[in-house]
Design a protein around this motif. Sequence first.
Motif, PDB file in Angstrom:
ATOM      1  N   LEU A 135      16.856  22.480  -0.822  1.00 53.08           N
ATOM      2  CA  LEU A 135      16.587  23.507  -1.829  1.00 53.08           C
ATOM      3  C   LEU A 135      15.916  22.939  -3.069  1.00 53.08           C
ATOM      4  CD1 LEU A 135      19.888  25.626  -1.631  1.00 53.08           C
ATOM      5  CD2 LEU A 135      17.599  26.302  -0.850  1.00 53.08           C
ATOM      6  N   GLY A 136      15.718  21.626  -3.107  1.00 49.07           N
ATOM      7  CA  GLY A 136      14.996  21.012  -4.218  1.00 49.07           C
ATOM      8  C   GLY A 136      15.855  20.308  -5.237  1.00 49.07           C
ATOM      9  N   TYR A 137      17.156  20.220  -5.007  1.00 46.19           N
ATOM     10  CA  TYR A 137      18.036  19.520  -5.941  1.00 46.19           C
ATOM     11  C   TYR A 137      18.075  18.027  -5.618  1.00 46.19           C
ATOM     12  CZ  TYR A 137      19.717  24.170  -7.214  1.00 46.19           C
ATOM     13  OH  TYR A 137      19.791  25.476  -7.632  1.00 46.19           O
ATOM     14  N   ASP A 138      18.030  17.203  -6.654  1.00 49.73           N
ATOM     15  CA  ASP A 138      18.233  15.763  -6.493  1.00 49.73           C
ATOM     16  C   ASP A 138      19.706  15.572  -6.135  1.00 49.73           C
ATOM     17  OD1 ASP A 138      18.586  13.025  -6.735  1.00 49.73           O
ATOM     18  OD2 ASP A 138      17.346  12.835  -8.513  1.00 49.73           O
ATOM     19  N   LEU A 141      14.841  23.449   5.811  1.00 51.32           N
ATOM     20  CA  LEU A 141      15.980  24.245   6.258  1.00 51.32           C
ATOM     21  C   LEU A 141      15.629  25.023   7.515  1.00 51.32           C
ATOM     22  CD1 LEU A 141      17.374  25.587   2.865  1.00 51.32           C
ATOM     23  CD2 LEU A 141      18.602  24.143   4.489  1.00 51.32           C
ATOM     24  N   ALA A 142      16.521  24.982   8.493  1.00 57.84           N
ATOM     25  CA  ALA A 142      16.294  25.690   9.745  1.00 57.84           C
ATOM     26  C   ALA A 142      16.451  27.198   9.537  1.00 57.84           C
ATOM     27  CB  ALA A 142      17.275  25.200  10.808  1.00 57.84           C
ATOM     28  N   ASP A 143      15.805  27.960  10.377  1.00 59.69           N
ATOM     29  CA  ASP A 143      15.921  29.420  10.332  1.00 59.69           C
ATOM     30  C   ASP A 143      17.047  29.844  11.276  1.00 59.69           C
ATOM     31  OD1 ASP A 143      15.548  32.101   9.955  1.00 59.69           O
ATOM     32  OD2 ASP A 143      13.719  32.235  11.180  1.00 59.69           O
ATOM     33  N   ALA A 148      22.729  18.157   2.553  1.00 58.66           N
ATOM     34  CA  ALA A 148      21.382  18.330   3.080  1.00 58.66           C
ATOM     35  C   ALA A 148      20.773  19.644   2.600  1.00 58.66           C
ATOM     36  CB  ALA A 148      21.402  18.282   4.604  1.00 58.66           C
ATOM     37  N   THR A 149      21.597  20.684   2.482  1.00 60.38           N
ATOM     38  CA  THR A 149      21.111  21.973   2.004  1.00 60.38           C
ATOM     39  C   THR A 149      20.675  21.894   0.545  1.00 60.38           C
ATOM     40  OG1 THR A 149      22.552  23.159   3.551  1.00 60.38           O
ATOM     41  CG2 THR A 149      21.714  24.396   1.668  1.00 60.38           C
ATOM     42  N   VAL A 168      21.778  21.865   9.604  1.00 65.15           N
ATOM     43  CA  VAL A 168      21.077  22.897   8.830  1.00 65.15           C
ATOM     44  C   VAL A 168      19.584  22.614   8.717  1.00 65.15           C
ATOM     45  CG1 VAL A 168      23.077  23.573   7.459  1.00 65.15           C
ATOM     46  CG2 VAL A 168      21.604  21.695   6.665  1.00 65.15           C
ATOM     47  N   LEU A 169      19.154  21.422   9.136  1.00 63.29           N
ATOM     48  CA  LEU A 169      17.758  21.021   8.961  1.00 63.29           C
ATOM     49  C   LEU A 169      16.995  21.052  10.268  1.00 63.29           C
ATOM     50  CD1 LEU A 169      18.162  17.909   6.612  1.00 63.29           C
ATOM     51  CD2 LEU A 169      17.817  20.309   5.952  1.00 63.29           C
TER      52      LEU A 169
END
Length: 381
Positions: A159-162, A363-365, A154-155, A356-357
């Motif tokens: 972060l924009g990775y496929d 992404l959660a802070d 999920a991270t 983490v979301l």
Amino acid sequence: MPGQENMTDVTVIRGNVYERLSHVIDPEIGRSVTDLGMIVAIDVAPSHSTEGVRAPGRFDVTVHVELTVPGCPLTQTIQDRIDEAVASYPGLELVPHIEVGAMDADKLTGLVSSLKAERRENPFNKPGIKTRIFAIASGKGGVGKSSVSANLAATFSALGYDTAAIDADIYGFSLPGLFGVHSQPTNLNGMLMPVTAWGVKLISIGMFAGADRAILWRGPRLQRSLEQFLSDVWWGQPDVLLLDLAPGTGDMAISVAQALPNAELVVVTTPQPSASDVAVRSGLVALQVPLKVRGVVENMSYFDHAGERLRIFGEGGGTRVSDRLTDALGYDVPLLASLPLEPDIREVGESGRPAVLDSDGSLADTPLASSFTALARRLIG
């Protein structure tokens, strides 16, 4: 000739709309709807008011779409993307109308055949493949290996990775539950489309009928299950592929090494000696098979409470595994991350959302999300 100017406008608009649709990507196959032959016709006509008066600069655009299968689960997503492509046409007001049908058997067979011919068996062993493959392993159960796999996937996606993930824990599959997946992959004439959840393309034996029964596979049948996940599923070309392995050093670890010799092993442990001693054995599988151990992740390392950092399960397990594998394998096996013990991993994870979301998929802070972000960046670096 009367109306010739309008006809020229219509012809130009039709061509431009088709070009705009060439950038609309089918979310399952990862190709444009025009390349896949899903756009069969585009009708453009000047818009008129209810009194029959033409509205200047306004056109009705009807897009005739043929989906790969009737009732495609992502029909609405595809329609929304086509709507947006048409409605955002510059300089004119285009009103989109979408007529949805399905490909006939011959057209679908031709499409699937062309995709299979292009892919050819296991797509991750082709020369020049860009996909980074991380196999997440542990020496024993109960160390949070699947939670690490789910949150790491999920991270990467956030972060924009496929990102793609295979639940290779055939006996104790858990990724569908951690991602809230209750649907089955779409079957296109024997080629499966992975289910996408929280931005991650997923496949698991737990998505298929009868998966709640005990699975007693071994040897060739177990190896074939991984081969099918690799070769019979349309993955496209993801940036990252994660495999959640079964605990221990059994048949699946050997199958991964044979099918994906370019995979990198990530060993998950917890701080206590009983877990770290067993974790070393899962890393030492690299002595028997051509897998590189990328590093070690220590899970449940500490718990922050009222300003105090508590080491509930002791400390030093990740470092012990890192040091022993470095000595045994003859190259550096670093401690990649020490992840905190967070109740959210269980509570949020059991709700079907990686911890983490945030609920919107970003992404959660939180310290947990920050730890996984640092881990993802270190792995991909």
